[in-house]
Enzyme design. Structure first.
Site, PDB file in Angstrom:
ATOM      1  N   HIS A 120      47.010  50.926 104.243  1.00  0.00           N
ATOM      2  CA  HIS A 120      46.586  51.990 103.319  1.00  0.00           C
ATOM      3  C   HIS A 120      47.112  51.768 101.892  1.00  0.00           C
ATOM      4  O   HIS A 120      46.399  51.980 100.919  1.00  0.00           O
ATOM      5  CB  HIS A 120      47.066  53.345 103.827  1.00  0.00           C
ATOM      6  CG  HIS A 120      46.556  53.695 105.184  1.00  0.00           C
ATOM      7  ND1 HIS A 120      45.214  53.840 105.456  1.00  0.00           N
ATOM      8  CD2 HIS A 120      47.210  53.922 106.351  1.00  0.00           C
ATOM      9  CE1 HIS A 120      45.072  54.151 106.738  1.00  0.00           C
ATOM     10  NE2 HIS A 120      46.262  54.193 107.307  1.00  0.00           N
ATOM     11  N   HIS A 162      40.113  58.556 108.565  1.00  0.00           N
ATOM     12  CA  HIS A 162      39.129  58.422 109.654  1.00  0.00           C
ATOM     13  C   HIS A 162      37.899  59.287 109.397  1.00  0.00           C
ATOM     14  O   HIS A 162      36.769  58.870 109.674  1.00  0.00           O
ATOM     15  CB  HIS A 162      39.756  58.785 111.005  1.00  0.00           C
ATOM     16  CG  HIS A 162      40.962  57.969 111.347  1.00  0.00           C
ATOM     17  ND1 HIS A 162      41.860  58.350 112.321  1.00  0.00           N
ATOM     18  CD2 HIS A 162      41.428  56.804 110.830  1.00  0.00           C
ATOM     19  CE1 HIS A 162      42.821  57.438 112.402  1.00  0.00           C
ATOM     20  NE2 HIS A 162      42.591  56.500 111.504  1.00  0.00           N
ATOM     21  N   ASP A 201      39.848  51.938 108.850  1.00  0.00           N
ATOM     22  CA  ASP A 201      40.757  52.542 107.871  1.00  0.00           C
ATOM     23  C   ASP A 201      40.365  52.147 106.448  1.00  0.00           C
ATOM     24  O   ASP A 201      40.361  52.977 105.533  1.00  0.00           O
ATOM     25  CB  ASP A 201      42.198  52.069 108.118  1.00  0.00           C
ATOM     26  CG  ASP A 201      42.935  52.893 109.166  1.00  0.00           C
ATOM     27  OD1 ASP A 201      42.458  53.984 109.531  1.00  0.00           O
ATOM     28  OD2 ASP A 201      44.002  52.432 109.616  1.00  0.00           O
ATOM     29  N   HIS A 239      40.056  48.781 114.038  1.00  0.00           N
ATOM     30  CA  HIS A 239      40.570  50.026 113.475  1.00  0.00           C
ATOM     31  C   HIS A 239      41.047  49.815 112.040  1.00  0.00           C
ATOM     32  O   HIS A 239      40.862  50.698 111.190  1.00  0.00           O
ATOM     33  CB  HIS A 239      41.704  50.611 114.316  1.00  0.00           C
ATOM     34  CG  HIS A 239      42.152  51.932 113.782  1.00  0.00           C
ATOM     35  ND1 HIS A 239      41.439  53.091 113.992  1.00  0.00           N
ATOM     36  CD2 HIS A 239      43.178  52.268 112.955  1.00  0.00           C
ATOM     37  CE1 HIS A 239      42.024  54.084 113.343  1.00  0.00           C
ATOM     38  NE2 HIS A 239      43.086  53.606 112.707  1.00  0.00           N
TER      39      HIS A 239
END
Length: 297
Positions: free
Chosen positions: A267, A83, A244, A240
């Site tokens: 991720h 973030h 990311d 979001h």
């Protein structure tokens, strides 16, 4: 901050504090100016017996379960960097030293907005080096089951993201944006991380989510959002995920000229894509956009 194709750092140090999402540990974080060409480097000030500097580099990403972790050769790590990295990327901060007295970047409210505000508070300083970009020359794709992430050529940084969840609160969502400082500030920065209430106990049993709460995450129970204030965007979840991805891609160390597409990616796949790109030297080139001097001739 207006882009002028030079590198930038911040003007003065800026400090914040908060708890880590997974460790639950309170951490003080200080973003400090760094010299041109230094890149983004994390420094664990609580560690003094070995190398405590951890550059935010693709090859130092060591874990991607529910967050991005970087670790140096001496085993010193910094977790949940994405973030803050997204804010640094979108606001055009090429060089900064980030000092922390603990192992995990504070989660703050679960979005990038507090880090955007922190950087705004510090201000920005133009540096003498021309800014470098990674220009995507040919498509690069990684696939894992029904998940997919790719980078394809484009003359600007574009992002397309799609997610699918069984929960009616989320369902199918997609976002497609040209990523600029303005679009990040208005469309993505405030989008918070999210999780399902039934998964929290399992995460805590695994030593994760110890600092998680409705103050720093959107919490879903079946087909409803438990947070009293509701959502910040109707499609906050996919926004979001895009946030990311911007942070995960910034371990490349420079902005991207290309289009990212993520389908149910996270991720792990984002980092796999970065590594796949770097393993194909013919798929990209590093270019600078120095002020044009052609008129002089």
């Amino acid at each position: 901050m207006s882009p002028d194709h030079h590198e930038h750092t911040i003007a003065v140090p800026a400090i914040c504090a908060g708890v880590g999402l997974h460790t639950g540990q309170r951490v003080r974080l200080s973003v400090r100016p760094a010299q041109a060409g230094a890149g983004i480097v994390f420094v664990r000030t609580d560690i003094t017996d070995r190398d405590n500097r951890v550059p935010a580099r693709a090859d130092l990403v060591t874990q991607t379960r529910l967050g991005t972790v970087i670790t140096n050769a001496d085993g010193v790590s910094v977790s949940t960097i994405e973030h803050l990295m997204a804010a640094l990327s979108a606001l055009g901060v090429d060089n900064a030293q980030i000092e922390m007295d603990g192992p995990e970047v504070p989660i703050m409210d679960g979005s990038s907005l507090p880090f955007v505000q922190l950087l705004d508070q510090a201000g920005f300083r133009r540096q003498f080096l021309p800014q470098s970009f990674i220009e995507i020359l040919k498509p690069v794709t990684v696939i894992e089951g029904d998940k997919r992430a790719s980078l394809t050529p484009a003359d600007r940084f574009e992002m397309h993201f799609e997610i699918d969840f069984e929960s009616a609160v989320i369902g199918h969502q997609e976002v497609d944006l040209v990523i600029t400082e303005d679009s990040f500030r208005t469309e993505l920065a405030a989008a918070r991380t999210f999780g399902f209430i039934e998964g929290v106990e399992a995460l805590r049993a695994a030593g994760l989510a110890r600092g998680g709460s409705m103050d720093n995450a959107v919490v879903i129970d079946g087909d409803r959002v438990l947070n009293a204030e509701g959502l910040r965007f109707v499609d906050e979840f996919v926004r979001h995920k895009a946030l990311d991805a911007i942070g995960d891609l910034y371990v490349l160390g420079m902005p991207i000229l290309g289009r990212f597409e993520g389908i149910r990616a996270g991720h792990g796949l984002n980092n796999a894509l970065v590594r796949e790109l770097l393993s194909q030297p013919e798929a990209y080139r590093v270019v600078t956009r120095a002020p044009s001097l052609q008129q002089a001739g």
